[in-house]
Design an enzyme around this catalytic site. Structure first.
Site, PDB file in Angstrom:
ATOM      1  N   CYS A   2      88.359  -5.978  88.776  1.00 38.55           N
ATOM      2  CA  CYS A   2      87.747  -4.685  89.053  1.00 38.55           C
ATOM      3  C   CYS A   2      87.729  -4.378  90.551  1.00 38.55           C
ATOM      4  O   CYS A   2      87.644  -5.283  91.369  1.00 38.55           O
ATOM      5  CB  CYS A   2      86.319  -4.658  88.536  1.00 38.55           C
ATOM      6  N   ARG A  27      94.920  -5.123  92.386  1.00 42.76           N
ATOM      7  CA  ARG A  27      94.068  -6.172  91.830  1.00 42.76           C
ATOM      8  C   ARG A  27      94.211  -6.316  90.318  1.00 42.76           C
ATOM      9  O   ARG A  27      93.775  -7.322  89.753  1.00 42.76           O
ATOM     10  CB  ARG A  27      92.605  -5.870  92.156  1.00 42.76           C
ATOM     11  N   LYS A 489     106.109 -17.659  87.355  1.00 44.63           N
ATOM     12  CA  LYS A 489     106.550 -16.376  87.917  1.00 44.63           C
ATOM     13  C   LYS A 489     107.233 -15.555  86.829  1.00 44.63           C
ATOM     14  O   LYS A 489     106.988 -14.364  86.692  1.00 44.63           O
ATOM     15  CB  LYS A 489     107.540 -16.564  89.076  1.00 44.63           C
ATOM     16  N   GLU A 492     104.680 -14.378  84.058  1.00 38.35           N
ATOM     17  CA  GLU A 492     103.710 -13.400  84.569  1.00 38.35           C
ATOM     18  C   GLU A 492     104.284 -11.989  84.605  1.00 38.35           C
ATOM     19  O   GLU A 492     103.610 -11.042  84.221  1.00 38.35           O
ATOM     20  CB  GLU A 492     103.328 -13.754  86.021  1.00 38.35           C
ATOM     21  N   HIS A 508     110.980 -35.717  75.461  1.00 41.27           N
ATOM     22  CA  HIS A 508     109.785 -35.901  74.627  1.00 41.27           C
ATOM     23  C   HIS A 508     109.326 -34.587  74.008  1.00 41.27           C
ATOM     24  O   HIS A 508     108.132 -34.377  73.811  1.00 41.27           O
ATOM     25  CB  HIS A 508     108.665 -36.530  75.465  1.00 41.27           C
ATOM     26  N   LYS A 607      94.776  -9.782  90.226  1.00 44.90           N
ATOM     27  CA  LYS A 607      95.112 -10.492  91.463  1.00 44.90           C
ATOM     28  C   LYS A 607      94.023 -11.491  91.820  1.00 44.90           C
ATOM     29  O   LYS A 607      94.296 -12.583  92.274  1.00 44.90           O
ATOM     30  CB  LYS A 607      95.279  -9.460  92.587  1.00 44.90           C
TER      31      LYS A 607
HETATM   32  C1  G6P Z   1      95.343 -14.989  89.405  1.00 44.28           C
HETATM   33  C2  G6P Z   1      96.555 -14.451  90.139  1.00 44.28           C
HETATM   34  C3  G6P Z   1      97.470 -15.604  90.538  1.00 44.28           C
HETATM   35  C4  G6P Z   1      96.704 -16.625  91.354  1.00 44.28           C
HETATM   36  C5  G6P Z   1      95.445 -17.098  90.631  1.00 44.28           C
HETATM   37  C6  G6P Z   1      94.547 -17.895  91.558  1.00 44.28           C
HETATM   38  O1  G6P Z   1      95.731 -15.515  88.187  1.00 44.28           O
HETATM   39  O2  G6P Z   1      97.252 -13.534  89.332  1.00 44.28           O
HETATM   40  O3  G6P Z   1      98.553 -15.115  91.297  1.00 44.28           O
HETATM   41  O4  G6P Z   1      97.538 -17.710  91.614  1.00 44.28           O
HETATM   42  O5  G6P Z   1      94.677 -15.984  90.189  1.00 44.28           O
HETATM   43  O6  G6P Z   1      94.089 -17.044  92.566  1.00 44.28           O
HETATM   44  P1  G6P Z   1      93.628 -17.516  93.990  1.00 44.28           P
HETATM   45  O7  G6P Z   1      93.271 -16.237  94.701  1.00 44.28           O
HETATM   46  O8  G6P Z   1      92.441 -18.401  93.778  1.00 44.28           O
HETATM   47  O9  G6P Z   1      94.743 -18.221  94.625  1.00 44.28           O
END
Ligand code: G6P
Length: 612
Positions: A2, A27, A489, A492, A508, A607
């Site tokens: 948010c 975000r 990547k 996502e 395995h 984000k």
């Molecule tokens: C979210 C984002 C990722 C990020 C993760 C951890 O899932 O989409 O890109 O790696 O959060 O976020 P941080 O800000 O703690 O690195």
């Protein structure tokens, strides 16, 4: 997740709020809304979808008011729809508010309010908060500010809040606990936001709220106090953020821009810290804690998502160069499994945003247990950077694409510098080797430039596999975390199912999946286990799989067996994750674009994950 914006001043609030919400789109969100005080009346518009949908919804309404709030919602309690979107109004219309975070005891509070005659029209925890404030306000016949403070004392959970009281329309009230809020100070105007990106175009003077702070803001005055009514002096800081950094420039997407920024962002990470002339690494944020760090009994690295992958690379680095045992754990698991933490442990929390709820909670837990807790964060002044006793900023610049790219390579760069420095101080890393590392580290930006020049090649290969349903990524040693990151990547941003595995583990399980429709990305630069990974590639080929291999430039053996190769310049093994991950980022990017996906704001992702 948010996003929050608020404005109070002498300009029309609506355009400022909309432009602010657009800055917060990165975000991740699923609905948006605004409230503006217009001619003494609160006018609210909200809807499911993007900020552009909100603009269409508002079209035709001439909003002139100069006080307002805006929100982008990432659904937690209740579906993403028009009704659940913020702002939320209290039952009798005295309060309207926007909220980031989660009210954990919302069900209990809701039941109490229902018994006192309140009815609810949304499924959100935020409506509970609006009604709770209103109930206390009406029942106690007190001011809006008092009602907010009293209500918040009853709340368990996290919040970043901006509140309008219809009876006191000359002010905004903001409050924070666990969910960031920053106030920008203009000339006769104030801006409020959940991060600085909507503010930087208006002012660079800001005040970050701390947990349990409440701000009462009128056009010409900012009053700061604690929830317990103790007056505070606002600490004004200057934003270290350039407006150019939060624009896409000539790039189609933030993600592409950020991938291409990596030669510079890596340089920024080691600039002023690594000196070739003096053959030194200096990390100011670790200076005071260095004796404890050097003598650590164990290092525990925690993080989520991509930051957790960086942590895994950290494990290899610290164990190899500093010979300190390392454990890597997802912050969410660490915090809930009653971990054994010793006072001579060092816990390193890695987080781009510095606000990830699980990582922040794990940091607090490790501190309570008496360990030394350090942070590796990108966002200066973020919650985790403030909650830790030392650390190293990554200095990658703002990362706007939801899928992390340049923040990852900056995190790995910091971990590399830390491992080298501690290894040297523990006399495990000899002077010659240390010198070699320093010199090779400094060559990385130009080597990444070289890799980026092959972008068209990655795009061409991406085009061949755009319709694949599954991908496997394999790597050994340092390249196992790279395989995990490559797979993350892809899933996502393209929504293709992808799994990363240690190459030897293929036998395995994953080998059962291999057929002529399965692209297998193998990260296989020349290293000590080169022969073994060549065998793994043979095993994939023998089963009809397609091999895309990331190899050291000039590699002949793998080039002959693999279907496609992505060449990276040769470097020291421990630095090679920083090169091998780049083609994987671009492969995912191109596949996602070709599939028509929203690369910068992938569905359902956020984000900054500020709820657990
Ligand atoms: C979210 C984002 C990722 C990020 C993760 C951890 O899932 O989409 O890109 O790696 O959060 O976020 P941080 O800000 O703690 O690195």
């Amino acid at each position: 997740m948010c996003g929050i914006v608020g404005y109070i001043g002498n300009k029309p609030a609506y355009p400022i709020l909309i432009s602010g919400l657009k800055k917060l789109e990165y975000r991740g969100y699923d609905s948006a809304g605004i409230s503006v005080i217009d001619d003494g009346k609160i006018k609210t518009f909200k809807c499911k979808g993007k900020v552009s949908d909100l603009e269409k919804h508002v079209k035709g309404n001439d909003l002139k008011g100069d006080i307002g709030i805006g929100h982008t919602r990432w659904a937690t309690h209740g579906a993403p729809n028009d009704i659940n979107a913020h702002p939320h109004k209290s039952q009798n219309g005295h309060f309207i508010l926007i909220h980031n975070g989660i009210v954990e005891n919302y069900a209990r509070l809701k039941n109490k309010l229902i018994k006192r005659g309140y009815q609810f029209s949304t499924e959100t925890d935020t409506e509970v908060l609006a009604n709770l404030i209103e109930y206390i306000y009406l029942y106690g016949k007190i001011s809006a500010e008092q009602a907010v403070r009293f209500a918040l004392k009853k709340v368990i959970g996290a919040y970043g809040l901006v509140i309008i009281c219809a009876d006191e329309p000359e002010q905004l009230i903001a409050a924070r606990k666990g969910s960031p809020l920053v106030i920008g100070i203009g000339d006769g105007e104030y801006f409020i936001a959940s991060d600085a990106t909507p503010i930087v175009e208006h002012t660079k003077s800001v005040v970050y709220l701390n947990d349990n702070d409440v701000a009462i803001i009128t056009k010409d005055k900012l009053t700061l106090k604690t929830i317990g009514n103790i007056k505070l002096t606002p600490k004004i800081q200057t934003l270290d953020l350039d407006i150019g950094e939060i624009n896409k420039g000539d790039f189609e997407h933030f993600m592409l821009k950020e991938i291409f920024e990596q030669p510079r962002s890596i340089q920024d990470t080691f600039r002023g810290r690594v000196s070739k002339e003096r053959n030194t690494i200096h990390l100011g944020g670790l200076h005071e804690v260095m004796p404890k760090l050097v003598n650590a009994r164990r290092i525990i690295i925690i993080g989520c998502g991509t930051s957790w992958h960086a942590a895994l690379i950290g494990e290899y680095l610290f164990e190899e160069f500093a010979r300190i045992p390392v454990e890597v754990e997802y912050a969410s698991e660490f915090r809930y499994r009653n971990p054994v933490i010793y006072v001579d442990d060092v816990v390193i929390a890695i987080s781009q945003s510095g606000e990830t709820a699980d990582t922040l909670a794990a940091v607090n837990q490790a501190r309570e247990a008496g360990a030394l807790v350090l942070g590796i964060c990108n966002v200066v002044g973020s919650g985790i950077s403030r909650a830790t006793q030392g650390g190293v900023y990554t200095h990658a610049g703002p990362e706007m694409g939801v899928a992390s790219t340049k923040a990852f390579t900056a995190q790995v760069t910091v971990l590399t510098m830390m491992a080298m420095l501690i290894g040297r101080k523990r006399f495990i890393l000899g002077e010659k080797k240390y010198e070699k590392f320093i010199s090779e580290l400094q060559k990385l930006p130009s080597k990444i430039e070289e890799i980026l020049k092959n972008n068209d090649h990655y795009k061409k290969i991406a085009g061949l596999y755009v319709n694949s349903n599954n991908f496997i990524y394999l790597g050994r040693g340092y390249f196992f975390p790279v395989a995990l990151e490559g797979a993350l990547k892809l899933k996502e941003i393209s929504y293709i199912h992808a799994e990363g595995y240690p190459a030897a583990e293929m036998k395995h399980g994953p080998i059962a999946l291999i057929d002529e429709n399965m692209p297998v990305v193998v990260i296989a630069p020349k290293d000590d286990s080169y022969e073994k990974i060549v065998s793994n590639i043979q095993e994939v080929k023998a089963r009809g799989g397609i091999v895309i291999a990331v190899v050291t430039k000039g590699d002949k053996t793998i080039s002959e067996i693999a279907d496609h190769v992505f060449e990276v310049p040769s470097t020291l093994l421990a630095l090679a994750p920083l090169l091998t991950v780049i083609p994987l980022q671009l492969l995912s990017y191109h596949i996602a674009v070709m599939r028509g996906c929203n690369v910068d704001q992938p569905r359902n992702l956020a984000k900054s994950v500020t709820v657990e």
